[in-house]
Design an enzyme around this catalytic site. Structure first.
Site, PDB file in Angstrom:
ATOM      1  CD  GLU A  43      40.202  32.193  43.921  1.00  0.00           C
ATOM      2  OE1 GLU A  43      41.117  32.968  44.196  1.00  0.00           O
ATOM      3  OE2 GLU A  43      40.237  30.981  44.196  1.00  0.00           O
ATOM      4  CD  GLU A 100      41.272  28.574  40.723  1.00  0.00           C
ATOM      5  OE1 GLU A 100      42.052  28.621  41.694  1.00  0.00           O
ATOM      6  OE2 GLU A 100      40.939  29.574  40.092  1.00  0.00           O
TER       7      GLU A 100
HETATM    8  C1  GAL Z   1      43.416  30.809  43.176  1.00  0.00           C
HETATM    9  C2  GAL Z   1      43.329  31.596  41.893  1.00  0.00           C
HETATM   10  C3  GAL Z   1      44.178  30.977  40.806  1.00  0.00           C
HETATM   11  C4  GAL Z   1      45.535  30.611  41.326  1.00  0.00           C
HETATM   12  C5  GAL Z   1      45.377  29.704  42.513  1.00  0.00           C
HETATM   13  C6  GAL Z   1      46.705  29.244  43.073  1.00  0.00           C
HETATM   14  O1  GAL Z   1      43.078  31.605  44.258  1.00  0.00           O
HETATM   15  O2  GAL Z   1      42.006  31.708  41.454  1.00  0.00           O
HETATM   16  O3  GAL Z   1      44.268  31.882  39.739  1.00  0.00           O
HETATM   17  O4  GAL Z   1      46.220  31.789  41.688  1.00  0.00           O
HETATM   18  O5  GAL Z   1      44.686  30.377  43.522  1.00  0.00           O
HETATM   19  O6  GAL Z   1      46.551  28.377  44.167  1.00  0.00           O
END
Ligand code: GAL
Ligand code: ZN
Length: 700
Positions: free
Chosen positions: A155, A308
């Site tokens: 990110e 994710e």
């Molecule tokens: C994202 C991040 C992850 C985790 C996730 C939690 O922004 O890439 O590592 O922190 O959020 O929702």
């Protein structure tokens, strides 16, 4: 961009898994993890995103044994690895030895380590250390049979205002403008005595006594995106020296302002995107669709990957609602319908420590015998069944224009109103389209490689910046027979953020047949807008226009609605103009209220462009992916899918289908004869994937 993902799905099927952080657990747990992953149908995990201090506890001292073992266990279990370079979170030793590697905010505060993301993207120490750890990983694991994809950083989004970043900003500006004179002109520095006489005087837009120079701010945003892209490219180049084949990517974040993904897309071998739709938002499903449309737009219309998402609750909102397995399934299959070739999560196993200890995971702390994990298993099985959808194109005929320059420029300070949020405008237009069952690609008009001709209808809800080339593209599109719907406060500025002179939108008014002389914030409660008799839109009665309007006149457009009261009484609010072979629609203010003004215009524009809409029950989303109709019920009540409406909205090959076969349960619904169903049942939060059988093809 697409070949990388296609190769992976050819080998593995739809991708299923998530971030895996074994360094937080004992080796005994790793074995349990791998066994449970297999049972859940996991075929890909992202390893090592935050492993830097565990891999390199002191500078130059490496500890790879644990990772060797983890990759071996995963490989033996047939689980592929997306191996991360851990450069999003440098170890404490970097900040301790090199305090200048820490980031500085606009007010001069230096951010400490002890969290994550604590680096200055310009820092030589950071860059050298990030290159070294990437080199070590790539040299050691390129060719490892488990490693099928690389994940550089995480990110990307850092911003820093330090002196080193100031130097890099100057270099970037030199490359962009060549001379100080050109820079002074681009930044209009005669305003407020800001003329620069020496490059050394130029700074990032740090905290200052009053409003900062908007063109300088805009360039700093562009620079920031390019600076991070440079970091990504450096990581990718290192990986490529060791591995010429496996795709290299990083995870984007949907509508995130920190980088302009249209500048990144060509460097990403797979378009990967993170999304955390808010289960508390009534607009969640529509907004989730919009994020998916952006990802597909970035992928040039092809497949992309959700890198994710949360299996249930996140832990970073003020009040973190959980998601039922049915809701999660509907989100995952919705993304699949929109061209996503898998479902990856943050994270596989819930953490028991650290800031994310309350964040959900595929495997909760309570173990596999849980509602959440059983849902994950069932979903893994369904994704195996739906494997044939991988790579299939999504049927869509409409483009929704959106670009980062416009977004950045239209969210600066000192505008006619601070209440016109371009992203909120985009979402409100999209929600109307979503309710009408219309699938869109989100694409930028400021990039030459986007072929507008591929779309029957192009909508520009928030196109504040319009450069000459983009205006020419829109003009050619409409002249050639395209349909354009133009929103409020559009075409106002050029790419430097300077306002256009003349009646607005200066470079498009001949296409719209409407022009404006003033931007006029509307009173609280808005103004009344009355449809013209004969507009074909009058049926619904008057509607309210909100936030910001324009003092307009028609320069040849057919006036469909006029302001009936308020500061713009008598001005054009909605118009339609025949230009060349096509048509341009003008919508002069926010008509997105509950009285349906915006929906009425969009329906009329869809009709004129010949795009089917509106057949389904409220909350039912239907999308054609290849020859499969994915129907998602986003509500908590049972409902139905209108079969003929869905077929009519489908691609050429499906309209004459003789049957629909449910790919998940095998049921075949014959479409010929008296028993043909008009509608198919869809349970609460249910999803069906129905493959159309061509009349001639044998049934399966
Ligand atoms: C994202 C991040 C992850 C985790 C996730 C939690 O922004 O890439 O590592 O922190 O959020 O929702
Ligand atoms: Zn810096």
């Amino acid at each position: 961009m697409t070949a990388g993902l296609a190769r992976l799905t050819d080998e593995l099927g739809l991708l299923y898994g998530g971030d895996y952080n074994p360094e937080q657990w004992d080796p005994a747990v790793w074995r349990e993890d791998v066994a449970l992953m297999r049972e859940a149908g996991v075929n890909l995990v992202t390893v090592g995103v935050f492993s830097w201090s565990h891999l390199e506890p002191r500078p130059g001292e490496y500890r790879f044994g644990w990772l060797d073992e983890v990759l071996g266990l995963l490989h033996d279990a047939g689980i592929a690895v997306d191996l991360a370079t851990p450069v999003a979170s440098p170890p404490p030793w970097l900040g301790h030895r090199h305090p200048e590697s820490l980031p500085t905010t606009a007010d001069g505060t230096v951010l400490s380590y002890g969290s994550r993301n604590q680096f200055c993207p310009s820092s030589d120490a950071y860059r050298a250390a990030a290159a070294t750890i990437a080199e070590q990983l790539a040299a050691r694991y390129a060719g490892h049979p488990a490693v099928r994809m690389w994940h550089a950083g995480n990110e990307y989004g850092q911003v820093c205002f330090c002196d080193r970043c100031a130097e890099r900003f100057r270099d970037w500006l030199r490359a962009r403008y060549g001379t100080l004179d050109a820079l002074n002109a681009a930044w209009a520095t005669t305003v407020w005595s800001q003329e620069y006489g020496d490059w050394a005087e130029i700074l990032p837009p740090r905290v200052a006594p009053y409003h900062r120079n908007p063109s300088q701010e805009l360039d700093f945003r562009r620079f920031g995106s390019d600076l991070l892209l440079d970091l990504f490219r450096a990581q990718k180049a290192i990986i490529r020296r060791h591995d010429a084949e496996r795709p290299v990517t990083t995870n984007l974040m949907g509508f995130f302002g920190g980088v302009d993904p249209h500048d990144w897309r060509a460097d990403l071998d797979v378009i990967a995107d993170d999304a955390y739709p808010d289960p508390a938002s009534p607009d969640g499903p529509a907004d989730a669709a919009l994020v998916n449309h952006l990802a597909r737009g970035l992928a040039g219309g092809s497949s992309w990957l959700r890198m994710e998402q949360a299996a249930s609750a996140v832990s970073w909102r003020e009040h973190n609602l959980t998601k039922s397995p049915a809701r999660l399934r509907s989100e995952v299959l919705q993304a699949l319908a929109h061209g996503c070739d898998g479902a990856l999560f943050f994270q596989w196993r819930q953490a028991r420590s650290g800031p994310e200890r309350f964040h959900s995971a595929m495997l909760p702390l309570a173990g596999p015998d849980t509602v959440a994990h059983q849902g994950i298993r069932a979903l893994g099985g369904e994704l195996r069944t739906l494997r044939r959808l991988a790579g299939a194109p999504v049927h869509r005929r409409v483009a929704l224009l959106w670009d980062w320059t416009s977004w950045w420029a239209a969210t600066q300070v000192a505008l006619p109103t601070a209440r016109l949020d371009p992203l909120a405008t985009l979402r409100s237009w999209h929600r109307e389209l979503w309710c009408l069952g219309v699938v869109v690609d989100v694409v930028p008009v400021d990039r030459a490689d986007v072929a507008l001709d591929a779309y029957d209808l192009v909508l520009a809800p928030a196109q504040y910046v319009l450069d000459d080339a983009a205006a020419a593209r829109l003009e050619a599109y409409v002249a050639g027979g395209g349909h354009l719907v133009w929103g409020p406060f559009g075409g106002v500025a050029d790419a430097e953020g300077h306002l256009r002179t003349g009646r607005s939108p200066a470079c498009l008014r001949h296409v719209l047949g409407v022009s404006a002389e003033e931007w006029v914030p509307l009173p609280d409660g808005g103004s009344e807008v009355a449809w013209s008799a004969g507009s074909g839109l009058a049926g619904g009665g008057p509607v309210r226009a909100a936030t910001l309007g324009e003092r307009t006149r028609s320069d040849g457009a057919e006036v469909l609605a006029t302001y009936a009261d308020g500061p713009l009484a008598g001005c054009v609010a909605v118009a339609r103009h025949v230009f060349g072979e096509g048509r341009a629609w003008y919508v002069g203010a926010d008509l997105g209220g509950p009285d349906g003004g915006l929906a009425a215009v969009l329906r009329a524009a869809l009709d004129a462009a010949g795009v089917p809409h509106g057949a389904q029950e409220p909350g039912v989303e239907t999308v054609w992916r290849g020859h499969a109709l994915v129907a998602v019920n986003h509500t908590d009540a049972a409902t139905t899918v209108d079969v003929s409406g869905a077929l009519a909205a489908g691609p050429d090959g499906v309209r004459a289908a003789s049957a629909l076969t449910d790919l998940l349960d095998g049921t075949r619904h014959d479409l010929a004869g008296p028993t043909a169903p008009a509608a198919l049942p869809l349970p609460a939060r249910g999803v069906v994937v129905l493959e159309a059988q061509a009349p001639t093809s044998p049934s399966t």
